[in-house]
Design an enzyme around this catalytic site. Structure first.
Site, PDB file in Angstrom:
ATOM      1  N   CYS A 110      53.925  98.549  92.029  1.00 59.36           N
ATOM      2  CA  CYS A 110      55.270  97.976  91.958  1.00 59.36           C
ATOM      3  C   CYS A 110      55.546  97.267  93.273  1.00 59.36           C
ATOM      4  CB  CYS A 110      56.281  99.098  91.738  1.00 59.36           C
ATOM      5  SG  CYS A 110      57.999  98.582  91.820  1.00 59.36           S
ATOM      6  N   CYS A 144      55.993  90.697  90.753  1.00 54.14           N
ATOM      7  CA  CYS A 144      56.510  91.899  90.109  1.00 54.14           C
ATOM      8  C   CYS A 144      55.477  92.252  89.055  1.00 54.14           C
ATOM      9  CB  CYS A 144      57.869  91.622  89.454  1.00 54.14           C
ATOM     10  SG  CYS A 144      58.440  92.969  88.391  1.00 54.14           S
TER      11      CYS A 144
HETATM   12  N1  DGL Z   1      57.547  96.389  88.396  1.00 50.31           N
HETATM   13  C1  DGL Z   1      58.367  96.327  89.533  1.00 50.31           C
HETATM   14  C2  DGL Z   1      57.830  95.382  90.600  1.00 50.31           C
HETATM   15  O1  DGL Z   1      56.650  95.142  90.681  1.00 50.31           O
HETATM   16  C3  DGL Z   1      59.867  96.255  89.458  1.00 50.31           C
HETATM   17  C4  DGL Z   1      60.639  96.191  88.205  1.00 50.31           C
HETATM   18  C5  DGL Z   1      62.056  96.758  88.390  1.00 50.31           C
HETATM   19  O2  DGL Z   1      62.166  97.975  88.267  1.00 50.31           O
HETATM   20  O3  DGL Z   1      63.002  96.008  88.682  1.00 50.31           O
HETATM   21  O4  DGL Z   1      58.567  94.891  91.411  1.00 50.31           O
END
Ligand code: DGL
Length: 282
Positions: A93, A207
């Protein structure tokens, strides 16, 4: 495709000696985005036992404050590593990594691989010199991103846009629901509308959710735009840090979701595609 990943602090690799062969690799995200990283880790390490943990009770991270995100990520990863005893944690993430990676490394005794925006490979790929960066609102305002821009793309133009709608779109897609084309169009238009935005030829998917809707984004941006994200590079880094270790999978891999209640049935089918045959609440 390439990536920027963060290596473990010096000395951590030596703590890997004598690893229990059943110890899993723990991949952590706020939702289903980290599955895009899991896919690559699985290709690199097909025998590794994996636990995928999604903080669905905290989703989305991107609209939260730095303090909220840091507290959730550090607290949860602390509890998870104690209970699940992983050999390595991968924070799949960008939002959690750009905010809490340093803090988590300070407190956990296990090697940690983070995920940060793939600005370096994007800078090497762009021909026009104009790069788009799609991340969460929390990620795009981080000093960490400023530093990557300064270090790797100082002679380029980096246009950023925080796109919470794309997190929503990716989650919907994984639930088996149709993706709202307006959410995709809006993200593309928001980058294009910025000064020199029409010259963007490379877009960083900063993301882990966004590669899940890469096909939809490709349609919205048109054929002259290429996308880059970090999943393959992260998988390589995980493989490097666990090189020489033995693996023994005792049963099907596990997906953990924080929060209460029934998970949508459509999840099970999608998670099985990623080799996650058991689903539990954490
Ligand atoms: N998947 C996450 C990232 O790589 C974030 C998504 C979220 O919870 O806003 O930033």
């Amino acid at each position: 495709m390439a990536s920027d990943t963060q290596s473990v602090p010096q000395g951590a690799a030596t703590r890997l000696a004598g690893i229990d062969a059943t110890a899993p690799i723990l991949l952590f995200d706020s939702g289903v985005g980290g599955l895009t990283v899991l896919e690559e880790v699985r290709k690199a390490l097909p025998d590794a036992p994996i636990i995928y943990a999604a903080d669905t009770a905290g989703l989305p991270y991107g609209t939260k404050t730095e303090a909220q995100i840091a507290a959730r990520v550090a607290g949860l990863l602390g509890r998870m590593t104690e209970r699940l005893r992983p050999r390595l944690v991968c924070i799949a993430c960008n939002t959690a990594s750009t905010i809490a990676l340093g803090m988590v490394r300070e407190v956990l005794e296990v090697p940690i691989v983070g995920t940060v925006p793939a600005i370096k490979p994007a800078a090497a790929m762009t021909k026009t010199g104009v790069i788009g960066l799609l991340g969460t609102e929390a990620t795009i305002r981080q000093a960490y991103v400023d530093r990557l821009e300064h270090e790797f793309a100082a002679d380029k133009r980096l246009l950023r846009y925080g796109a919470p709608g794309l997190v929503e779109a990716a989650e919907a897609k994984l639930r088996g629901e149709p993706v709202d084309p307006a959410l995709i169009r809006h993200a593309a238009e928001a980058l294009r509308a910025q000064s020199e935005g029409e010259r963007i030829d490379t877009v960083v998917l900063a993301c882990t959710h966004f590669p899940l809707v890469e096909a939809e984004l490709a349609e919205a941006f048109g054929p002259d735009v290429r996308f880059v994200h970090g999943a393959q590079g992260i998988a390589r880094q995980v493989a490097r840090l666990t090189a020489g270790q033995e693996y023994s999978r005792q049963g099907p891999d596990l997906a953990l979701f924080t929060g209460q209640g029934e998970l949508p049935g459509a999840y099970a089918e999608k998670l099985a595609h990623y080799g996650l045959m058991r689903i539990e609440r954490f």
